[in-house]
Write an enzyme that holds these catalytic residues in place. Structure first.
Site: not given
Ligand code: ADP
Length: 404
Positions: A183, A94, A244, A387, A7
């Site tokens: 996601h 990823r 955010r 993941e 990743n």
């Protein structure tokens, strides 16, 4: 099959080495992170299996050096876990954004790299870093097959009425402005795991998955496929998050820009890095620190929890309407897995649908578990997201498939 999962960020590389015996049986051989690539002093933290961590501090000029350094740890005479690089049978990457080019994972070739590059427009911080990582890995392990696994792929089943914005249609056609979500790998994984745990056939199910971390998104999954998701064109949309703002009235953007004389880049930074829990509380983007602030009587920290709770309730409620019911609600990621009070508070609002909560199972235990009562009409689960496992699975299937 031994698979290295990568990743890659702009200045970091997270990795896991998994020995996949089957889809569900695997050994985590090693994991680690290379950080501060390109800075005067970089670092690598390597954890081989259950042995102690190894920390190396030295300048790491670029991603190629970072990849070489992490591979060297994997075959290191003392803390290595492999005899040679030849033991690595495949590498899975990823990738944050695959837009509408990828509705599933793909074996990496020049065409795939080019498309990931085109998608950089939508993920300028991530996709260029992923390409650096892929090229670096191809350089150091040229004969090992590599696979790209996209965060957006799971959401590609969304119908046009959910991914099309109410903007002039030419922006969808010319600039591909539409909802992509994020996601996806996590939503897909936790929906599958939770369905198994609850004894529900995922192919005939209505599931709502809540990935609540620094970045958060909620997804409506119908019969195992994404129907709708809360993040949008970028991960800024949807609920309030660590830094955010989530979805706001779009006119606020130009209003603040004019008032404070901000450039587009400055406004983007404000909405992505200075808003959310951090912006509202003025204390922190981290829920643990906000909890401490609430305990000290900080009203704005308390307000953050109220906004967060109600954003989740509103999204779940709207997805229940869209799915015409729900069989299973799943909580995952840093906040979803660890914040029992938030889960309880959210679930209280769905008692009217026959959701009966198991307060003990919610409050205690760290493993994947059902936290609704046995006679609850709507089941609720907590699942630890993984993941990397999905990336390793997809990589294994694609590479074995291509060898047949
Ligand atoms: P990311 O989106 O960066 O992967 P995480 O999924 O790790 O983030 O979620 C980070 C959030 O989860 C933070 O707000 C943090 O406070 C919270 N969190 C993570 N671990 C724990 C824990 N053990 N207990 C309570 N909160 C936690």
């Amino acid at each position: 099959m031994i698979i290295l999962v990568i990743n890659c960020g702009s200045s970091s590389i997270k990795y896991q080495l998994l020995d996949m015996k089957s889809d569900d049986v695997y050994v985590l051989m090693a994991k680690g992170i290379v950080e501060k690539i390109g800075l005067p002093m970089g670092s690598l933290t390597h954890t081989p299996g259950d042995k102690p961590k190894v920390i190396i501090e030295e300048p790491i000029t670029d991603h190629k050096e970072g990849m070489q350094l992490l591979l060297d740890q994997l075959v290191h005479p003392q803390h290595g876990v492999l005899k040679s690089f030849d033991d690595i049978e495949a590498v899975g990457h990823r990738i944050v954004q695959g837009a509408d080019y990828f509705s599933g994972s793909a074996i990496i070739d020049e065409d795939v790299i080019e498309k990931i590059g085109v998608c950089s427009d939508f993920a300028p911080l991530h996709n260029p870093a992923h390409i650096l990582g892929i090229r670096a890995m191809r350089h150091v392990l040229p004969s090992v097959p590599q696979v790209a696994v996209f965060d957006t792929a799971f959401h590609q089943t969304m119908p046009a009425y959910n991914y099309t914005y109410g903007l002039p249609y030419k922006y969808l056609e010319d600039y591909k402005v539409r909802k992509y979500g994020a996601h996806g790998t996590s939503h897909q994984y936790v929906a599958g795991q939770a369905a198994k745990l609850a004894g529900i056939d995922i192919n005939h199910s209505k599931i709502i998955t809540c990935h609540l971390g620094n970045g958060s998104s909620i997804t409506a999954v119908k019969d195992g496929k994404c129907l709708d998701t809360s993040m949008g064109f970028t991960p800024l949309a949807g609920m309030i998050m660590g830094t955010r703002c989530g979805s706001i009235d779009p006119n606020i953007v130009t209003y603040i820009m004019k008032k404070d004389n901000l450039s587009p880049d400055e406004m983007t930074t404000l909405m992505n890095k200075k808003s959310g829990f951090l912006g509202v509380s003025g204390v922190s983007s981290d829920v643990r620190e906000l909890n401490a602030a609430v305990d000290q009587g900080n009203e704005r920290a308390r307000l953050v929890f109220k906004i967060l709770t109600h954003d989740i309730i509103k999204l779940i409620g709207s997805y229940i309407a869209e799915l015409d019911g729900v069989d299973l609600i799943v909580f995952t990621a840093g906040i979803g897995e660890n914040n029992a009070r938030l889960r309880r508070r959210v679930c209280e609002n769905f008692n009217y649908m026959g959701l009966k909560f198991d307060f003990d199972a919610n409050a205690t235990g760290h493993d994947d578990r059902i936290i609704s009562a046995p006679d609850s009409k709507v089941k609720v689960a907590v699942i630890s997201t993984n993941e990397e496992l999905v990336i390793a699975r997809d990589t294994m299937h694609l590479v074995l498939g291509s060898e047949e």
